[in-house]
Design a protein around this motif. Structure first.
Motif, PDB file in Angstrom:
ATOM      1  N   ILE A 119       0.860  -1.184   0.000  1.00 45.40           N
ATOM      2  CA  ILE A 119       0.000   0.000   0.000  1.00 45.40           C
ATOM      3  C   ILE A 119       0.896   1.235   0.000  1.00 45.40           C
ATOM      4  O   ILE A 119       1.692   1.435   0.923  1.00 45.40           O
ATOM      5  CB  ILE A 119      -0.919   0.006   1.238  1.00 45.40           C
ATOM      6  CG1 ILE A 119      -1.978  -1.096   1.101  1.00 45.40           C
ATOM      7  CG2 ILE A 119      -1.577   1.360   1.440  1.00 45.40           C
ATOM      8  CD1 ILE A 119      -2.854  -1.257   2.332  1.00 45.40           C
ATOM      9  N   ASP A 143      -4.677   3.247  -2.573  1.00 43.45           N
ATOM     10  CA  ASP A 143      -4.293   1.878  -2.194  1.00 43.45           C
ATOM     11  C   ASP A 143      -4.883   1.527  -0.821  1.00 43.45           C
ATOM     12  O   ASP A 143      -5.412   0.433  -0.618  1.00 43.45           O
ATOM     13  CB  ASP A 143      -2.765   1.748  -2.109  1.00 43.45           C
ATOM     14  CG  ASP A 143      -2.090   1.841  -3.463  1.00 43.45           C
ATOM     15  OD1 ASP A 143      -2.782   1.663  -4.483  1.00 43.45           O
ATOM     16  OD2 ASP A 143      -0.871   2.089  -3.493  1.00 43.45           O
ATOM     17  N   HIS A 145      -8.201  -1.130   0.366  1.00 44.38           N
ATOM     18  CA  HIS A 145      -7.973  -2.262   1.276  1.00 44.38           C
ATOM     19  C   HIS A 145      -9.203  -2.336   2.174  1.00 44.38           C
ATOM     20  O   HIS A 145      -9.244  -1.792   3.267  1.00 44.38           O
ATOM     21  CB  HIS A 145      -6.697  -2.023   2.096  1.00 44.38           C
ATOM     22  CG  HIS A 145      -6.255  -3.211   2.890  1.00 44.38           C
ATOM     23  ND1 HIS A 145      -5.566  -4.263   2.343  1.00 44.38           N
ATOM     24  CD2 HIS A 145      -6.413  -3.505   4.208  1.00 44.38           C
ATOM     25  CE1 HIS A 145      -5.305  -5.157   3.279  1.00 44.38           C
ATOM     26  NE2 HIS A 145      -5.813  -4.728   4.430  1.00 44.38           N
ATOM     27  N   SER A 156      -5.573   0.764  -9.504  1.00 47.17           N
ATOM     28  CA  SER A 156      -5.881   0.814  -8.069  1.00 47.17           C
ATOM     29  C   SER A 156      -6.848  -0.271  -7.624  1.00 47.17           C
ATOM     30  O   SER A 156      -6.685  -0.842  -6.543  1.00 47.17           O
ATOM     31  CB  SER A 156      -6.473   2.176  -7.712  1.00 47.17           C
ATOM     32  OG  SER A 156      -7.673   2.409  -8.441  1.00 47.17           O
ATOM     33  N   ASP A 160      -4.536  -5.090  -7.655  1.00 43.90           N
ATOM     34  CA  ASP A 160      -3.174  -4.915  -7.171  1.00 43.90           C
ATOM     35  C   ASP A 160      -2.175  -5.154  -8.299  1.00 43.90           C
ATOM     36  O   ASP A 160      -2.487  -5.744  -9.324  1.00 43.90           O
ATOM     37  CB  ASP A 160      -2.873  -5.836  -5.990  1.00 43.90           C
ATOM     38  CG  ASP A 160      -3.144  -7.280  -6.309  1.00 43.90           C
ATOM     39  OD1 ASP A 160      -2.407  -7.825  -7.150  1.00 43.90           O
ATOM     40  OD2 ASP A 160      -4.079  -7.857  -5.737  1.00 43.90           O
TER      41      ASP A 160
END
Length: 751
Positions: free
Chosen positions: A26, A31, A35, A738, A741
């Motif tokens: 991250i 990022d 998550h 984004s 990953d």
């Protein structure tokens, strides 16, 4: 204020930012906000599944119903034994420093606990977890307590202290929310650390320009990206979570499909050799000589491929079909169409055994049409040449000369075909067998061998049926054709599961069945999950390690030829044998001079011995669903019924035994592909099992969200047709980077 592209070290500090990079890769605000929490705690409810996995790191909110200091049994000292009430179950927790925690972890306390799961006698517990005593929900939503009054230990206490506001106050309001987010975490970066970081970033986040056009949002009823990111991290209701997931799931599907749509467009922009059918050519002569009628499925797929080959842009098609459905003859007819147009064809196989098998099969099917330059060849014949890495120097040199001169119309080989020194005279068509063994890089390497800037057509084949959702994602750059119909005369296969520990006599009966089939003139396979030769089991024991409990091919070969099959002709085949030995064993088995072939999975694909009617899979639970189906397809390839016996030490009723029972219950590979997907879960299919990394899908389920994938595919196609490079859609270009990953995008580039 902050934007999605801002680096986190400026917002969270270098130490925290570096830890996020190390743990989750991250780097930016986006990022971090991508998550997502993987579950939410309702007040008083557990923050994990009912039966977490052994060794998993979990967090729960619970009420202490019992807390007693007791003496240890095995050594001096005391411990605090605690019973926690979390929703519908009680959880045991143990603390080894009771005098430090008993004042806080006492009966009636409401607290958050976090630790590693351990099982004992079927019940899970937490050993010396970190904890944080929580205020009662009724005590207020905006509760700020003195730092000195925070009661807890370990990382949970650190979580609370991490919410310290200006001065000495600690904001405990997060623990009073109706839904508390819990994140995918590691021992180094705990869920509460992520929550603190997310709240800190959200407090500074500017409004976001939504990458999805408003027409798309309106059509599907999606909330905006700014709202979705806030709701997914700090929802007020379950409906907030559902609405956020709906939008963010589409982002993930759209990112996947944009990558694939751009790849499809890149391929379509290339120029390919046009290979229209020739009414009086080699392909037509082959059709006239065919000793059997093609199935309707084969005819339909042949028409699709023939039409693609006639176009001036490259075919990029996946041919998937049941084991024994006749993919090879369809591919051969297509290759002959390309040969008629003056081009060479390359067929790429994953192993030398399979490459040699294909070469033999194609020559056999072609007969006089496949021996150009030899006595007895037909006037329109071509030449079939085999090239593998282990060929003797003279044979390899001759094969290379056939390829570079153009004498070989059809070239079959392994990765050896991709080597730089292999030069084709005029390559126009590439067939890749068992697509999952190769990637885009191998396909493109052969594509680059075309002459005069032309890009050869590509057909990739697999006998492992692929669920439609997987085909739209992993293989989304390919048009798809399927063969589900088996040729006439193909005998059905009956499968049975044998519980070896409970029914050892049934194992003996399996060997008897083989003897009975051999007595009737048939042959059999016995497949093991490992080789055994050279695995140094004595060395393992000397190092204090236990060797594998499974049966090796080498050991079973010795046992059978000195025991239940001592009067039969046995052969041994595995991947460590020299290539010439492997070829000799397969030739002998196909010729019928070997009755029983003890082997590993080298026979998984492509091996065709119609006289083989029985397959025994030892330690069958060690094989995957698709692999079992592939292996089983090696028998019943002639006019005689096939029998597959799955031997396992697993107990009836166990998940592994039930999986084998499901495989035995159907011969439908497409149904089994769905079973395989359910059992391995889509994270494995798109993640570590395929790409060698631990990446997984975040919100998108390949089992449950086919409609989302379909809608995203249509959206991606429309966007890339109008804006191939996404220059007019910078937000979508950023979305690709984004919502997926980095490892996933690399993987899609290799698939």
């Amino acid at each position: 204020m902050a934007t999605l592209t801002d680096r986190l070290d400026h917002l969270l500090g270098a130490k925290t930012a570096d830890a996020l990079v190390d743990a989750f890769d991250i780097h930016t605000v986006e990022d971090l906000l991508r998550h997502y929490p993987h579950r939410y705690a309702a007040q008083g409810r557990e923050l994990t599944e009912k039966d977490p996995e052994e060794g998993s790191h979990i967090t729960i909110i619970a009420r202490v119903v019992k807390a007693d200091v007791v003496n240890m049994k095995s050594r001096r000292g005391q411990m605090l034994k605690v019973v926690l009430a979390a929703e519908s179950q009680s959880v045991d927790a143990t603390f080894f420093n009771p005098h430090k925690v008993k004042h806080a972890v006492r009966k009636g306390a409401r607290a958050m606990f976090s630790g590693t799961v351990k099982y004992f006698r079927g019940k899970w517990s937490l050993t010396h977890p970190s904890y944080l005593i929580l205020p009662e929900p009724a005590e207020g939503e905006d509760q700020v307590v003195s730092l000195a009054h925070v009661r807890g230990a370990g990382e949970l206490a650190g979580m609370a202290r991490a919410t310290q506001q200006s001065g000495s106050g600690v904001d405990m309001s997060i623990f009073n929310r109706e839904l508390i987010p819990l994140y995918p975490a590691t021992r180094e970066i705990e869920s509460w650390t992520l929550l603190r970081c997310v709240r800190q970033v959200l407090d500074q986040l500017d409004e976001i320009e939504d990458p999805l056009p408003c027409t798309v949002r309106d059509e599907h009823g999606f909330v905006g990206l700014y709202e979705a990111l806030r709701m997914v991290h700090l929802p007020d209701t379950r409906d907030d979570v559902a609405r956020a997931h709906e939008r963010l799931r589409f982002d993930e599907a759209a990112a996947l499909q944009l990558v694939l749509a751009r790849r499809r467009r890149d391929v379509a922009a290339r120029t390919a050799p046009q290979c229209p059918p020739k009414p009086d050519g080699l392909a037509a002569e082959f059709d006239r000589r065919l000793p059997f009628e093609l199935t309707e499925g084969q005819k339909q797929v042949a028409r699709e491929i023939s039409s693609d080959l006639a176009e001036a842009h490259p075919m990029n098609r996946l041919l998937q079909g049941e084991v024994g459905s006749g993919k090879t003859v369809v591919a051969l007819r297509a290759m002959l169409q390309a040969v008629d147009a003056g081009y060479q064809c390359a067929m790429l196989a994953p192993t030398e055994v399979l490459a040699a098998q294909h070469a033999h099969s194609l020559r056999e099917m072609l007969g006089p049409l496949g021996i150009a330059g030899e006595l007895g060849a037909h006037e329109v014949a071509t030449k079939v040449t085999l090239l593998t890495g282990s060929m003797p120097a003279a044979a390899r040199k001759a094969a290379m000369l056939d390829i570079v001169s153009g004498d070989a119309g059809i070239v079959i080989g392994t990765h050896a075909l991709i080597q730089d020194e292999v030069a084709f005279f005029n390559l126009g068509f590439v067939v890749v067998d068992e697509q999952h063994r190769f990637g885009v890089e191998q396909r493109d390497e052969l594509r680059s061998r075309g002459r005069d800037g032309l890009s050869p057509h590509v057909l990739v084949m697999t006998a492992t049926p692929i669920p439609r959702t997987i085909a739209m994602t992993v293989l989304g750059d390919l048009e798809t054709s399927a063969l589900r119909q088996l040729p006439q005369g193909r005998a059905p296969i009956v499968s049975n599961v044998v519980a070896a520990r409970q029914r050892p006599q049934w194992v003996e009966r399996a060997w008897e069945r083989i003897r009975e089939e051999v007595a009737d003139g048939r042959q059999a396979y016995v497949v093991c999950s490992r080789i055994g030769d050279g695995e140094n089991e004595a060395d393992l024991r000397g190092a204090g390690k236990e060797p594998p409990e499974t049966t090796s091919a080498v050991d079973l070969f010795d046992q059978l030829r000195s025991g239940p099959m001592r009067d039969l002709r046995l052969g041994l085949l595995h991947g460590r044998l020299p290539a010439d030995e492997k070829d000799a064993v397969m030739r002998d088995f196909k010729a019928g001079t070997i009755d029983v072939l003890v082997c590993t999975t080298v026979v998984e694909v492509g091996v065709d011995v119609p006289n083989a009617t029985v397959m025994v899979l030892v330690d069958a639970d060690r094989f995957g669903v698709s692999q079992l189906h592939q292996l089983r397809g090696r028998v019943g390839r002639g006019s005689h019924h096939g029998l597959c016996i799955l031997i396992t030490d697993m107990n009836p009723g166990s998940p592994a035994f039930e999986r084998l029972t499901a495989v035995a219950g159907t011969n439908d590979g497409f149904e089994l592909a769905q079973l395989d997907l359910r059992q391995r879960r889509e994270g494995d299919v798109l993640g570590s099992a395929q790409s060698g990394t631990a990446t997984t899908l975040r919100l998108l389920s390949l089992l449950e969200h086919e409609d989302v994938i379909e809608a995203a595919r249509e959206f991606a196609r429309d966007v890339t047709e109008a804006d191939p490079d996404l220059t007019e859609h910078p937000g979508l270009a950023a979305l690709v980077a984004s919502a997926l990953d980095a490892e996933r995008i690399k993987f899609l580039g290799r698939s």
